[in-house]
Design a protein around this motif. Structure first.
Motif, PDB file in Angstrom:
ATOM      1  N   UNK A  95       0.827  -1.215   0.000  1.00  0.00           N
ATOM      2  CA  UNK A  95       0.000   0.000   0.000  1.00  0.00           C
ATOM      3  C   UNK A  95       0.863   1.269   0.000  1.00  0.00           C
ATOM      4  N   UNK A  96       1.996   1.184   0.635  1.00  0.00           N
ATOM      5  CA  UNK A  96       2.915   2.310   0.763  1.00  0.00           C
ATOM      6  C   UNK A  96       3.576   2.680  -0.564  1.00  0.00           C
ATOM      7  N   UNK A  97       4.119   1.694  -1.246  1.00  0.00           N
ATOM      8  CA  UNK A  97       5.003   1.934  -2.394  1.00  0.00           C
ATOM      9  C   UNK A  97       4.375   2.746  -3.526  1.00  0.00           C
ATOM     10  N   UNK A  98       3.162   2.435  -3.991  1.00  0.00           N
ATOM     11  CA  UNK A  98       2.638   3.219  -5.120  1.00  0.00           C
ATOM     12  C   UNK A  98       2.428   4.694  -4.784  1.00  0.00           C
ATOM     13  N   UNK A  99       1.893   4.957  -3.620  1.00  0.00           N
ATOM     14  CA  UNK A  99       1.639   6.357  -3.230  1.00  0.00           C
ATOM     15  C   UNK A  99       2.957   7.094  -2.972  1.00  0.00           C
ATOM     16  N   UNK A 100       3.854   6.459  -2.241  1.00  0.00           N
ATOM     17  CA  UNK A 100       5.144   7.086  -1.952  1.00  0.00           C
ATOM     18  C   UNK A 100       5.880   7.393  -3.241  1.00  0.00           C
ATOM     19  N   UNK A 101       5.894   6.443  -4.163  1.00  0.00           N
ATOM     20  CA  UNK A 101       6.607   6.626  -5.429  1.00  0.00           C
ATOM     21  C   UNK A 101       5.980   7.722  -6.268  1.00  0.00           C
ATOM     22  N   UNK A 102       4.665   7.790  -6.318  1.00  0.00           N
ATOM     23  CA  UNK A 102       4.000   8.851  -7.095  1.00  0.00           C
ATOM     24  C   UNK A 102       4.396  10.225  -6.574  1.00  0.00           C
ATOM     25  N   UNK A 103       4.371  10.407  -5.264  1.00  0.00           N
ATOM     26  CA  UNK A 103       4.741  11.706  -4.711  1.00  0.00           C
ATOM     27  C   UNK A 103       6.240  11.955  -4.806  1.00  0.00           C
ATOM     28  N   UNK A 104       7.038  10.906  -4.723  1.00  0.00           N
ATOM     29  CA  UNK A 104       8.470  11.076  -4.920  1.00  0.00           C
ATOM     30  C   UNK A 104       8.768  11.508  -6.353  1.00  0.00           C
ATOM     31  N   UNK A 105       8.035  10.957  -7.311  1.00  0.00           N
ATOM     32  CA  UNK A 105       8.214  11.348  -8.706  1.00  0.00           C
ATOM     33  C   UNK A 105       7.833  12.811  -8.894  1.00  0.00           C
ATOM     34  N   UNK A 106       6.807  13.263  -8.188  1.00  0.00           N
ATOM     35  CA  UNK A 106       6.461  14.695  -8.222  1.00  0.00           C
ATOM     36  C   UNK A 106       7.609  15.529  -7.649  1.00  0.00           C
ATOM     37  N   UNK A 107       8.237  15.035  -6.585  1.00  0.00           N
ATOM     38  CA  UNK A 107       9.399  15.743  -6.029  1.00  0.00           C
ATOM     39  C   UNK A 107      10.535  15.778  -7.043  1.00  0.00           C
ATOM     40  N   UNK A 108      10.741  14.686  -7.752  1.00  0.00           N
ATOM     41  CA  UNK A 108      11.787  14.650  -8.777  1.00  0.00           C
ATOM     42  C   UNK A 108      11.502  15.685  -9.861  1.00  0.00           C
ATOM     43  N   UNK A 109      10.271  15.732 -10.334  1.00  0.00           N
ATOM     44  CA  UNK A 109       9.912  16.700 -11.383  1.00  0.00           C
ATOM     45  C   UNK A 109      10.104  18.132 -10.896  1.00  0.00           C
ATOM     46  N   UNK A 110       9.692  18.405  -9.672  1.00  0.00           N
ATOM     47  CA  UNK A 110       9.828  19.762  -9.125  1.00  0.00           C
ATOM     48  C   UNK A 110      11.291  20.152  -8.969  1.00  0.00           C
ATOM     49  N   UNK A 111      12.111  19.228  -8.497  1.00  0.00           N
ATOM     50  CA  UNK A 111      13.511  19.592  -8.306  1.00  0.00           C
ATOM     51  C   UNK A 111      14.257  19.682  -9.633  1.00  0.00           C
ATOM     52  N   UNK A 112      13.860  18.915 -10.622  1.00  0.00           N
ATOM     53  CA  UNK A 112      14.440  19.103 -11.959  1.00  0.00           C
ATOM     54  C   UNK A 112      14.050  20.478 -12.496  1.00  0.00           C
ATOM     55  N   UNK A 113      12.789  20.859 -12.302  1.00  0.00           N
ATOM     56  CA  UNK A 113      12.351  22.192 -12.742  1.00  0.00           C
ATOM     57  C   UNK A 113      13.133  23.285 -12.014  1.00  0.00           C
ATOM     58  N   UNK A 114      13.336  23.126 -10.716  1.00  0.00           N
ATOM     59  CA  UNK A 114      14.082  24.147  -9.970  1.00  0.00           C
ATOM     60  C   UNK A 114      15.547  24.160 -10.403  1.00  0.00           C
ATOM     61  N   UNK A 115      16.098  23.020 -10.760  1.00  0.00           N
ATOM     62  CA  UNK A 115      17.455  22.945 -11.293  1.00  0.00           C
ATOM     63  C   UNK A 115      17.560  23.749 -12.597  1.00  0.00           C
ATOM     64  N   UNK A 116      16.587  23.579 -13.455  1.00  0.00           N
ATOM     65  CA  UNK A 116      16.564  24.343 -14.720  1.00  0.00           C
ATOM     66  C   UNK A 116      16.455  25.821 -14.440  1.00  0.00           C
ATOM     67  N   UNK A 117      15.627  26.212 -13.497  1.00  0.00           N
ATOM     68  CA  UNK A 117      15.479  27.630 -13.157  1.00  0.00           C
ATOM     69  C   UNK A 117      16.787  28.230 -12.641  1.00  0.00           C
ATOM     70  N   UNK A 118      17.509  27.486 -11.833  1.00  0.00           N
ATOM     71  CA  UNK A 118      18.824  27.973 -11.377  1.00  0.00           C
ATOM     72  C   UNK A 118      19.768  28.073 -12.574  1.00  0.00           C
TER      73      UNK A 118
END
Length: 144
Positions: free
Chosen positions: A115-138
């Motif tokens: 039950x943990x893994x799918x939800x955790x991974x989905x939100x972790x992937x959102x964190x990955x996308x956000x930090x890639x976007x912030x990396x591009x902005x820098x």
């Protein structure tokens, strides 16, 4: 100022890489083994990851982006502030609101790994996308 910008870039890249690696390799790898073993491994990972090597990029990236924005001249400042905002919301807030509570539930045995893994991974992937976007902005800020 260039050194500050580059350190900010490296911290954002480090964090983006961490989140990306978890979503693209660690979690699929854990989901491919027995759920009990995966849960044990993930609980161990969650305990061992809490080091200065995590906290430096996790907290340092948005803080240094704000500092760089304050110290920047010309057109760079808004890009640094945007990076800080995207990182703060997409990484820090998501982590505090979703990923850490899920980690705590897994540690306490209140949620199964299945039950943990799918939800955790989905939100972790959102964190990955956000930090890639912030990396591009820098990166854009460094060109201004």
């Amino acid at each position: 100022m260039m050194v500050l910008g580059l350190v900010t870039l490296v911290l954002h890249g480090t964090l983006a890489g961490l989140f990306y690696a978890f979503s693209m390799s660690v979690m699929p790898g854990l989901r491919a083994v027995d759920a009990a073993a995966a849960g044990t491994a993930m609980r161990s990972i969650n305990r061992k990851i809490l080091t200065p090597w995590l906290f430096a990029p996790f907290l340092g990236a948005p803080v240094l982006a704000v500092v760089a924005g304050v110290l920047a001249t010309g057109a760079a400042a808004p890009w640094y502030f945007a990076a800080a905002g995207v990182n703060l919301v997409g990484s820090v807030v998501v982590t505090a609101a979703v990923n850490v509570p899920l980690n705590n539930a897994l540690e306490a045995g209140r949620i199964s790994f299945d039950d943990y893994a799918p939800r955790w991974t989905a939100f972790n992937t959102a964190r990955a996308a956000a930090t890639v976007a912030s990396l591009v902005l820098v990166g854009v800020a460094l060109t201004r």
